[in-house]
Design an enzyme around this catalytic site. Structure first.
Site, PDB file in Angstrom:
ATOM      1  N   ASP A 177       0.831  -1.201   0.000  1.00  0.00           N
ATOM      2  CA  ASP A 177       0.000   0.000   0.000  1.00  0.00           C
ATOM      3  C   ASP A 177       0.869   1.256   0.000  1.00  0.00           C
ATOM      4  O   ASP A 177       2.030   1.243   0.406  1.00  0.00           O
ATOM      5  CB  ASP A 177      -0.954   0.012   1.197  1.00  0.00           C
ATOM      6  CG  ASP A 177      -0.237  -0.180   2.528  1.00  0.00           C
ATOM      7  OD1 ASP A 177       0.701  -0.990   2.584  1.00  0.00           O
ATOM      8  OD2 ASP A 177      -0.618   0.482   3.516  1.00  0.00           O
TER       9      ASP A 177
ATOM     10  N   GLU B 121      -0.090  -1.562   5.703  1.00  0.00           N
ATOM     11  CA  GLU B 121       0.957  -1.131   6.637  1.00  0.00           C
ATOM     12  C   GLU B 121       0.796   0.335   7.007  1.00  0.00           C
ATOM     13  O   GLU B 121       1.041   0.734   8.148  1.00  0.00           O
ATOM     14  CB  GLU B 121       2.334  -1.363   6.019  1.00  0.00           C
ATOM     15  CG  GLU B 121       3.505  -1.127   6.971  1.00  0.00           C
ATOM     16  CD  GLU B 121       4.007   0.309   7.037  1.00  0.00           C
ATOM     17  OE1 GLU B 121       4.804   0.617   7.932  1.00  0.00           O
ATOM     18  OE2 GLU B 121       3.578   1.143   6.194  1.00  0.00           O
TER      19      GLU B 121
END
Length: 382
Positions: A74, A139
């Site tokens: 991400d 994350e």
């Protein structure tokens, strides 16, 4: 024999940057990497985390040692794209730098890990041990992907772990934890000319936050590497018009924790203090929205020493070894490991460039870390 060309390395990074995995949509990155691995006979596993978010795990070799290599898929939002000098989702080279959202944090590191795996397998260079590639989801917000990998046992037999977060001149071997709390105060609405007819939800919450700020930021406990705990109230919302007493106030707080003053102790302090206020007439509720423990290791390992040597060799830099106030997926992945476990964060890019407009990674560093990672794995499995 397979040897990725610089053009191939740039093309694959460009493809990954073009995938808009902004706090979501990591499944497209996972599918791309799964297809890439498949082309070279490497099996990989999609590990669902939510209905829309997944991790990807791939493995080569067998037996010990087991080397865990990890990065997240991400990225954060680019913000106002008109502020960028070029399209944030189109890899663009200027003056030796590769620009794009996620180039630095941390798709350059992630791509290097994947390509090194492929070359090692294709050329039969991994003579001993296992390399386990773990690409995570979420994350940037919450760490749900790494938590899932830990819970499903992917770290149980791992002997070394490094996370390829951007830190080209520094090996991070310990970092603070991160704890997010949402604290709500409930009162009773009233006209501002008659405040005694209601109960202002802001007042007890303000006192509560200031008391906790003094207790936490004033605490003298220090970690030898990470220094002191830090608390910050970052969001405060209340009321809807100036002449009405607000019936609800909500604050959000981030606390960067240390082993000596850990998440559990902070949570307990928030809750017991709320109970004290409630006994005096307030209605304060505490919700923990994220809890990532600190990572504290000794930094003394064959992996760290070898990485320093390779950094000097390929980057011509004297690599320092430090702790960090930031947080990585290691908070979840290392939950049951002790301080002697070999861990490091080391990857292409600069910490200061994370989340910035016109994010970039130096092209030379991107290429250099491919060689660093490959030689590091071979050095640990010889």
């Amino acid at each position: 024999m397979k040897q990725f060309t610089e053009e191939e390395k740039i093309k694959i990074l460009s493809d990954i940057i073009a995938i808009k995995s902004v706090n979501e949509n990591e499944i497209e990155v996972a599918n791309y990497l799964r297809d890439l691995f498949s082309q070279y006979g490497i099996e990989s596993t999609i590990v669902p985390v939510t209905d829309t978010r997944v991790n990807l795990v791939a493995e080569i070799g067998s037996g010990s040692p087991v080397i865990g290599i990890s990065g997240h898929m991400d990225v954060v939002s680019p913000g106002d794209e008109s502020d960028w000098s070029s399209d944030p989702f189109t890899l663009t080279e200027r003056d030796g730098k590769l620009y794009g959202r996620g180039t630095n944090d941390m798709k350059a590191g992630l791509v290097n890990l994947a390509l090194v795996m492929i070359e090692l397998k294709e050329n039969n260079e991994l003579r001993n041990g296992t390399v386990r590639f773990m690409a995570t989801t979420g994350e940037e917000v919450g760490g749900a992907g790494s938590k899932k990998l830990y819970e499903e046992g992917y770290m149980d037999d791992v002997d070394y772990l490094w996370v390829a977060e951007p830190s080209h001149d520094t090996i991070i071997y310990s970092h603070k934890g991160s704890l997010n709390l949402r604290v709500s105060s409930v009162g009773e609405a009233a006209h501002s000319s008659m405040p005694d007819q209601g109960y202002n939800a802001i007042n007890p919450l303000m006192k509560y936050l200031l008391e906790l700020d003094a207790k936490l930021n004033g605490d003298e406990r220090k970690n030898e590497v990470l220094d002191k705990l830090v608390m910050s109230t970052t969001i405060f919302t209340a009321g809807n018009q100036v002449n009405s007493v607000p019936e609800k106030a909500v604050a959000e707080i981030n606390v960067r924790t240390i082993p000596e003053f850990d998440n559990d102790e902070v949570i307990d302090l928030f809750k017991t203090t709320a109970k004290e206020y409630n006994e005096k007439g307030a209605t304060i509720e505490v919700e923990v929205t994220m809890s990532l423990p600190s990572v504290f290791t000794s930094g003394k390992s064959e992996m760290v020493e070898l990485a320093k040597e390779l950094g000097k060799k390929h980057l011509n830099l004297d690599i320092s070894v430090k702790g960090s106030p930031g947080v990585t997926d290691a908070s979840n992945l290392l939950r049951d490991k002790d301080e002697n476990f070999p861990f490091m964060m080391f990857g292409p890019g600069e910490t200061k460039m994370a989340h910035k407009t016109d994010e970039y990674v130096y092209k030379d560093y991107y290429f250099a870390f491919f060689d660093i990672y490959k030689e590091l794995i071979l050095g640990l499995t010889k």
